[in-house]
Write an enzyme that holds these catalytic residues in place. Structure first.
Site, PDB file in Angstrom:
ATOM      1  N   LYS A  38       0.762  -1.111   0.042  1.00  0.00           N
ATOM      2  CA  LYS A  38       0.147   0.080   0.093  1.00  0.00           C
ATOM      3  C   LYS A  38       0.693   1.404  -0.024  1.00  0.00           C
ATOM      4  O   LYS A  38       1.919   1.111   0.213  1.00  0.00           O
ATOM      5  CB  LYS A  38      -0.797   0.159   1.202  1.00  0.00           C
ATOM      6  N   ARG A 136     -10.108   0.418  15.109  1.00  0.00           N
ATOM      7  CA  ARG A 136     -10.081   1.088  13.776  1.00  0.00           C
ATOM      8  C   ARG A 136     -11.133   0.300  13.009  1.00  0.00           C
ATOM      9  O   ARG A 136     -12.394   0.424  13.107  1.00  0.00           O
ATOM     10  CB  ARG A 136      -8.765   1.002  13.444  1.00  0.00           C
ATOM     11  N   HIS A 168      -6.314  -6.906  13.177  1.00  0.00           N
ATOM     12  CA  HIS A 168      -4.952  -6.210  13.179  1.00  0.00           C
ATOM     13  C   HIS A 168      -4.537  -5.727  14.494  1.00  0.00           C
ATOM     14  O   HIS A 168      -5.355  -5.480  15.369  1.00  0.00           O
ATOM     15  CB  HIS A 168      -4.957  -5.024  12.224  1.00  0.00           C
ATOM     16  N   ARG A 224       0.938 -10.732   7.688  1.00  0.00           N
ATOM     17  CA  ARG A 224       1.007  -9.355   6.716  1.00  0.00           C
ATOM     18  C   ARG A 224       1.930  -8.575   6.911  1.00  0.00           C
ATOM     19  O   ARG A 224       2.024  -7.536   7.837  1.00  0.00           O
ATOM     20  CB  ARG A 224      -0.311  -8.643   6.816  1.00  0.00           C
ATOM     21  N   TYR A 268      15.105  30.308   6.782  1.00  0.00           N
ATOM     22  CA  TYR A 268      14.128  30.831   7.042  1.00  0.00           C
ATOM     23  C   TYR A 268      13.988  31.203   8.696  1.00  0.00           C
ATOM     24  O   TYR A 268      13.975  30.462   9.468  1.00  0.00           O
ATOM     25  CB  TYR A 268      12.652  30.502   6.578  1.00  0.00           C
ATOM     26  N   CYS A 321      13.658  23.946   4.184  1.00  0.00           N
ATOM     27  CA  CYS A 321      12.961  24.540   3.200  1.00  0.00           C
ATOM     28  C   CYS A 321      12.055  23.529   2.309  1.00  0.00           C
ATOM     29  O   CYS A 321      12.415  22.405   2.546  1.00  0.00           O
ATOM     30  CB  CYS A 321      13.674  25.592   2.368  1.00  0.00           C
ATOM     31  N   ASP A 323      12.714  23.018  -0.928  1.00  0.00           N
ATOM     32  CA  ASP A 323      13.497  22.512  -1.891  1.00  0.00           C
ATOM     33  C   ASP A 323      14.775  22.249  -1.320  1.00  0.00           C
ATOM     34  O   ASP A 323      15.719  21.935  -2.316  1.00  0.00           O
ATOM     35  CB  ASP A 323      13.492  23.530  -3.059  1.00  0.00           C
TER      36      ASP A 323
HETATM   37  C1  LIG Z   1      -0.450  -1.371   6.811  1.00  0.00           C
HETATM   38  C2  LIG Z   1      -0.810  -2.657   7.412  1.00  0.00           C
HETATM   39  C3  LIG Z   1       0.126  -3.666   7.549  1.00  0.00           C
HETATM   40  C4  LIG Z   1       1.476  -3.789   7.432  1.00  0.00           C
HETATM   41  O1  LIG Z   1       1.703  -3.525   8.748  1.00  0.00           O
HETATM   42  P1  LIG Z   1       3.482  -3.556   8.942  1.00  0.00           P
HETATM   43  O2  LIG Z   1       3.438  -2.991  10.370  1.00  0.00           O
HETATM   44  O3  LIG Z   1       4.111  -2.636   8.065  1.00  0.00           O
HETATM   45  O4  LIG Z   1       4.004  -4.866   8.768  1.00  0.00           O
HETATM   46  C5  LIG Z   1      -0.604  -5.024   8.028  1.00  0.00           C
HETATM   47  N1  LIG Z   1      -1.893  -5.179   8.192  1.00  0.00           N
HETATM   48  C6  LIG Z   1      -2.763  -4.027   8.008  1.00  0.00           C
HETATM   49  C7  LIG Z   1      -4.334  -3.962   8.328  1.00  0.00           C
HETATM   50  C8  LIG Z   1      -2.317  -2.758   7.637  1.00  0.00           C
HETATM   51  O5  LIG Z   1      -2.938  -1.578   7.718  1.00  0.00           O
END
Ligand SMILES: *Cc1c(COP(=O)(O)O)cnc(C)c1O
Length: 388
Positions: A38, A136, A168, A224, A268, A321, A323
Site C-alpha cells: 500500500k 479502527r 490487526h 501481513r 528562514y 525549506c 527545496d
Molecule cells: C499497513 C498494514 C499492515 C502492514 O503493517 P507493517 O507493520 O508495515 O508490517 C498489515 N495489516 C494492515 C491492516 C495494515 O494496515
C-alpha cells in the site's frame, strides 16, 4: 578543476533487498506471506515492490484500497491480492473481475457488495475483518455474529466465497503489551464463532511485521508484512535484528560550500545562528521531496537530523525549506558535487530512516512513505547487478 556531473536528488531502491527481506520473513514466519505494498510500497514503488516480493516467495499481496489493488492488476501483476479500504462508491464488480479479495467490515457493506455482485456467474472472494481491540476498521465484537451470519448467507447464495478472516494488532511493536494477548484471544473467539456460523476460511491472519517476527502464536495461516519487507525494523529496540536490509537510499549532490561568520543566521527565521566561523553546505532536498520540516529543531542542535557526506554525519542547520537544506560541514570543505547520503542502509554512510524518525519524533514508516515528491526513483538489483 573539473566538476563532477551534478545529477538531481533521487531515490534508489534495491529490489534485491526487498527480495531477500521477503525470503527471510517467509522463512522466519513459516506460513504464507502477504506482502503489503500500500501507499506506493511505503514510498518504494508499489508495482516494483510487489514483483520483488513475489520473486522472494510472497504468496499474497495486499493494498489498502481497491484502487491500489486494481492498479496492480493494470500493471500486469498476477496472484492473490487482498485489500481492506472500501467506500460506498467502490467498484466491487471490478474487484471481483480482477480476482481481488475485498475485505468487509459490516453487514451494510455486505449488502452493498451483494447488490454489486448480483447475477455474476462466479462467486467473488471476500474476507471478513474483525476488530479485536484496535478500534479502527473491522466489525466490533457485538457485530461479529451478524457479519458472519450474513456472510455465510451470501456464500450459500453463491455471491461470494469467504476466503479469509482477519484482524490487526494495536501494539505489536511492544511485545509485552497486554493488549496483544487480549487481541489474540479475541481473534480466536472470532474464528470459533465463524466456524459455528458455517464459515471455513482458508486464510486466517492477524500479524503485521512486528508480530510476524516477535509473536509466533499469532502467525495462523499467513502474516501481513509491510515495513519489514522494505528492510526497516518494525519494533526498534525489540531485538528484531533478523538481518533485514533497508531497500531505499536517497542521495543528492552537494551544491555549494560557503563560510559563515559568527552571528550569521541560517535559513528562514534565522532559527540557527552561527556562534563561530562555520562552513556550511547546500543540499537540494526539502519538504517538497518528503524531508520532514520537523527535522528543524531549533534549540536542540545535538538532536539535529543529519545527512552523510564522506561517511560523516553533517547536521542540518536552520529550517528545512521546500527545496533545500543547509548542513554544517564542521570545518571541512568537501568538493561541490560530492554525494550526499540523505537516507539509506547503514552501509551507505548516511542516516537511516530510523535515525530520521528519532530526530523528527516519528516512526521509520512515515519517513520512507513520505519520501518522494519531485524526486525520481531508480531501481537497482544488487544481486544481479541490473540497473533498471
Ligand atoms: C499497513 C498494514 C499492515 C502492514 O503493517 P507493517 O507493520 O508495515 O508490517 C498489515 N495489516 C494492515 C491492516 C495494515 O494496515
Amino acid at each position: 578543476m573539473e566538476r563532477p556531473p551534478l545529477g538531481p536528488a533521487g531515490i534508489v531502491v534495491d529490489l534485491a533487498a526487498i527480495r531477500a527481506n521477503t525470503r527471510l520473513l517467509r522463512a522466519t514466519a513459516g506460513v504464507s506471506l502477504i506482502a503489503v505494498v500500500k501507499a506506493d510500497g511505503y514510498g518504494h514503488g508499489m508495482v516494483e515492490s510487489a514483483l520483488a516480493a513475489q520473486s522472494g516467495g510472497a504468496e499474497w499481496l495486499a493494498t489498502a484500497t481497491i484502487e491500489e489493488a486494481l492498479a496492480l492488476r493494470a500493471a500486469g501483476v498476477e496472484g492473490p491480492v487482498l485489500c481492506w479500504i472500501t467506500t460506498p462508491t467502490s467498484d466491487y464488480a471490478a474487484a471481483a473481475d480482477a480476482g481481488i479479495d475485498v475485505s468487509a467490515y459490516s453487514g451494510e457493506e455486505l449488502d452493498e457488495m451483494a447488490a454489486a455482485l448480483q447475477g455474476r456467474a462466479e462467486p467473488a472472494r471476500i474476507q471478513l475483518k474483525v476488530d479485536t481491540g484496535l478500534s479502527r476498521g473491522g466489525a466490533p465484537r457485538a457485530a461479529w455474529d451478524e457479519l458472519f451470519t450474513r456472510a455465510q448467507q451470501g456464500e450459500s447464495a453463491g455471491l461470494w466465497r469467504v476466503s479469509g478472516i482477519w484482524s490487526h494488532f494495536a501494539c505489536a511493536d511492544e511485545p509485552g503489551h497486554p493488549a496483544n494477548d487480549r487481541q489474540e484471544r479475541a481473534f480466536r473467539d472470532a474464528l470459533a464463532l465463524a466456524e459455528e456460523r458455517g464459515l471455513r476460511p482458508e486464510l486466517r491472519h492477524l500479524a503485521n511485521s512486528a508480530a510476524a517476527i516477535l509473536r509466533p502464536s499469532a502467525r495462523f495461516d499467513a502474516v501481513r508484512c509491510g515495513i519489514a519487507l522494505y528492510g526497516l525494523d518494525p519494533a526498534p529496540g525489540e531485538a528484531t535484528g533478523i538481518g533485514l536490509e533497508p531497500a531505499m537510499t536517497v542521495t543528492a549532490p552537494l551544491l555549494m560550500v560557503k563560510d559563515l561568520a559568527p552571528g550569521d543566521g541560517v535559513s528562514y527565521g534565522h532559527r540557527w545562528v552561527a556562534e563561530q566561523p562555520t562552513t556550511v553546505g547546500l543540499v537540494p532536498v526539502g519538504y517538497g521531496d518528503g524531508i520532514p520540516r520537523h527535522a528543524s529543531r531549533p534549540g536542540a542542535p545535538d538532536a539535529a537530523a543529519t545527512v552523510g557526506i564522506d561517511g560523516k554525519p553533517r547536521p542540518i542547520r536552520g529550517t528545512v525549506c521546500m527545496d533545500q537544506v543547509v548542513v554544517d560541514l564542521e570545518g571541512d570543505r568537501p568538493p561541490v558535487g560530492s554525494e550526499v547520503v540523505v537516507l539509506g542502509p547503514p552501509s551507505a554512510g548516511g542516516p537511516t530512516a530510523q535515525d530520521w524518525a528519532e530526530a523528527c519524533g516519528t516512526i521509520n514508516y512515515e519517513i520512507v512513505t513520505r519520501i518522494g515528491g519531485r524526486m525520481s526513483r531508480r531501481y537497482v538489483d544488487s544481486e544481479t547487478g541490473a540497473d533498471a
